[in-house]
Design a protein around this motif. Sequence first.
Motif, PDB file in Angstrom:
ATOM      1  N   GLU A 199       1.673   2.109   2.285  1.00  0.00           N
ATOM      2  CA  GLU A 199       2.111   3.249   1.492  1.00  0.00           C
ATOM      3  C   GLU A 199       2.038   2.808   0.034  1.00  0.00           C
ATOM      4  O   GLU A 199       2.750   1.889  -0.373  1.00  0.00           O
ATOM      5  N   ASN A 200       1.201   3.466  -0.773  1.00  0.00           N
ATOM      6  CA  ASN A 200       0.975   3.039  -2.155  1.00  0.00           C
ATOM      7  C   ASN A 200       2.225   3.069  -3.027  1.00  0.00           C
ATOM      8  O   ASN A 200       2.318   2.347  -4.005  1.00  0.00           O
ATOM      9  N   SER A 201       3.204   3.897  -2.709  1.00  0.00           N
ATOM     10  CA  SER A 201       4.393   4.012  -3.554  1.00  0.00           C
ATOM     11  C   SER A 201       5.433   2.926  -3.259  1.00  0.00           C
ATOM     12  O   SER A 201       6.404   2.793  -3.985  1.00  0.00           O
ATOM     13  N   VAL A 202       5.238   2.148  -2.223  1.00  0.00           N
ATOM     14  CA  VAL A 202       6.213   1.138  -1.819  1.00  0.00           C
ATOM     15  C   VAL A 202       5.924  -0.185  -2.530  1.00  0.00           C
ATOM     16  O   VAL A 202       4.782  -0.604  -2.652  1.00  0.00           O
ATOM     17  N   GLU A 203       6.982  -0.851  -2.979  1.00  0.00           N
ATOM     18  CA  GLU A 203       6.858  -2.186  -3.562  1.00  0.00           C
ATOM     19  C   GLU A 203       7.445  -3.187  -2.574  1.00  0.00           C
ATOM     20  O   GLU A 203       8.565  -3.017  -2.109  1.00  0.00           O
ATOM     21  N   ILE A 204       6.665  -4.215  -2.281  1.00  0.00           N
ATOM     22  CA  ILE A 204       7.108  -5.224  -1.317  1.00  0.00           C
ATOM     23  C   ILE A 204       7.335  -6.521  -2.086  1.00  0.00           C
ATOM     24  O   ILE A 204       6.398  -7.094  -2.648  1.00  0.00           O
ATOM     25  N   PRO A 205       8.605  -6.995  -2.141  1.00  0.00           N
ATOM     26  CA  PRO A 205       8.917  -8.194  -2.931  1.00  0.00           C
ATOM     27  C   PRO A 205       8.431  -9.482  -2.253  1.00  0.00           C
ATOM     28  O   PRO A 205       8.209  -9.532  -1.045  1.00  0.00           O
ATOM     29  N   GLU A 206       8.283 -10.515  -3.073  1.00  0.00           N
ATOM     30  CA  GLU A 206       7.883 -11.832  -2.587  1.00  0.00           C
ATOM     31  C   GLU A 206       8.937 -12.357  -1.614  1.00  0.00           C
ATOM     32  O   GLU A 206      10.130 -12.163  -1.799  1.00  0.00           O
ATOM     33  N   GLY A 207       8.497 -13.010  -0.539  1.00  0.00           N
ATOM     34  CA  GLY A 207       9.406 -13.571   0.462  1.00  0.00           C
ATOM     35  C   GLY A 207       9.696 -12.625   1.621  1.00  0.00           C
ATOM     36  O   GLY A 207      10.379 -12.998   2.571  1.00  0.00           O
ATOM     37  N   SER A 208       9.197 -11.397   1.574  1.00  0.00           N
ATOM     38  CA  SER A 208       9.421 -10.421   2.648  1.00  0.00           C
ATOM     39  C   SER A 208       8.489 -10.687   3.823  1.00  0.00           C
ATOM     40  O   SER A 208       7.373 -11.180   3.655  1.00  0.00           O
ATOM     41  N   LEU A 209       8.956 -10.350   5.011  1.00  0.00           N
ATOM     42  CA  LEU A 209       8.100 -10.392   6.205  1.00  0.00           C
ATOM     43  C   LEU A 209       7.538  -8.998   6.432  1.00  0.00           C
ATOM     44  O   LEU A 209       8.281  -8.016   6.412  1.00  0.00           O
ATOM     45  N   CYS A 210       6.240  -8.914   6.635  1.00  0.00           N
ATOM     46  CA  CYS A 210       5.576  -7.625   6.836  1.00  0.00           C
ATOM     47  C   CYS A 210       4.735  -7.670   8.092  1.00  0.00           C
ATOM     48  O   CYS A 210       4.399  -8.745   8.599  1.00  0.00           O
ATOM     49  N   ASN A 211       4.364  -6.495   8.561  1.00  0.00           N
ATOM     50  CA  ASN A 211       3.450  -6.372   9.696  1.00  0.00           C
ATOM     51  C   ASN A 211       2.084  -5.922   9.192  1.00  0.00           C
ATOM     52  O   ASN A 211       1.995  -5.055   8.322  1.00  0.00           O
ATOM     53  N   VAL A 212       1.036  -6.483   9.762  1.00  0.00           N
ATOM     54  CA  VAL A 212      -0.321  -6.107   9.395  1.00  0.00           C
ATOM     55  C   VAL A 212      -0.673  -4.812  10.118  1.00  0.00           C
ATOM     56  O   VAL A 212      -0.599  -4.739  11.344  1.00  0.00           O
ATOM     57  N   CYS A 213      -1.052  -3.770   9.360  1.00  0.00           N
ATOM     58  CA  CYS A 213      -1.418  -2.471   9.937  1.00  0.00           C
ATOM     59  C   CYS A 213      -2.919  -2.387  10.208  1.00  0.00           C
ATOM     60  O   CYS A 213      -3.341  -1.845  11.216  1.00  0.00           O
ATOM     61  N   GLU A 214      -3.723  -2.890   9.249  1.00  0.00           N
ATOM     62  CA  GLU A 214      -5.173  -2.863   9.410  1.00  0.00           C
ATOM     63  C   GLU A 214      -5.801  -3.894   8.485  1.00  0.00           C
ATOM     64  O   GLU A 214      -5.133  -4.475   7.627  1.00  0.00           O
ATOM     65  N   VAL A 215      -7.085  -4.102   8.687  1.00  0.00           N
ATOM     66  CA  VAL A 215      -7.836  -5.035   7.856  1.00  0.00           C
ATOM     67  C   VAL A 215      -8.990  -4.263   7.239  1.00  0.00           C
ATOM     68  O   VAL A 215      -9.762  -3.625   7.945  1.00  0.00           O
ATOM     69  N   LYS A 216      -9.075  -4.307   5.907  1.00  0.00           N
ATOM     70  CA  LYS A 216     -10.178  -3.665   5.189  1.00  0.00           C
ATOM     71  C   LYS A 216     -10.899  -4.744   4.402  1.00  0.00           C
ATOM     72  O   LYS A 216     -10.393  -5.203   3.374  1.00  0.00           O
ATOM     73  N   GLY A 217     -12.044  -5.165   4.904  1.00  0.00           N
ATOM     74  CA  GLY A 217     -12.800  -6.229   4.252  1.00  0.00           C
ATOM     75  C   GLY A 217     -12.009  -7.523   4.302  1.00  0.00           C
ATOM     76  O   GLY A 217     -11.684  -8.028   5.367  1.00  0.00           O
ATOM     77  N   ASN A 218     -11.654  -8.057   3.106  1.00  0.00           N
ATOM     78  CA  ASN A 218     -10.864  -9.295   3.064  1.00  0.00           C
ATOM     79  C   ASN A 218      -9.429  -9.023   2.615  1.00  0.00           C
ATOM     80  O   ASN A 218      -8.749  -9.907   2.120  1.00  0.00           O
TER      81      ASN A 218
END
Length: 151
Positions: free
Chosen positions: A126-145
């Motif tokens: 989501e482009n409006s979301v800011e994810i801070p350093e140190g957060s754990l995230c889930n990979v949704c998709e891969v676009k190129g690299n």
Amino acid sequence: MKNMLVFISNYDSWFWLAVLIVCCILEFFSLGLTTIWAAIAALPMIFIARTNLDFRWQLIVFVSLTLLLLIFTRPFAVKKLKNGSLKTNVDSMIGSQVLVTEKISGFEKGSVKTKNGVIWSASAAENSVEIPEGSLCNVCEVKGNTLIVSL
């Protein structure tokens, strides 16, 4: 029609060889694992034709062999050859957790670290979301690299 059957019965070994070659060529272009079974069935027909078996019976044996091979061996061959989409290592990352090593904000890429220690560039799903350093995230998709991640 009768003249053609007489011709085929005189040269039936060559006829079965021609069937074998044509089926192999068709299989080469289609890659559907269908005509290869007819080619395999045509191979013993070359030798069966030398026994002076009537051509009608040769056709019956050929069709029977082809159907038996198609029904009983094709599923096994398709499973072993795994025709279809093959997942790559990158595709297997979808759904895995990554650690954000550089802040990801709106329209700016950040970076993430995978469990095996590889650093990837990343964008937020989501482009409006800011994810801070140190957060754990889930990979949704891969676009190129670039990995597309979400919280």
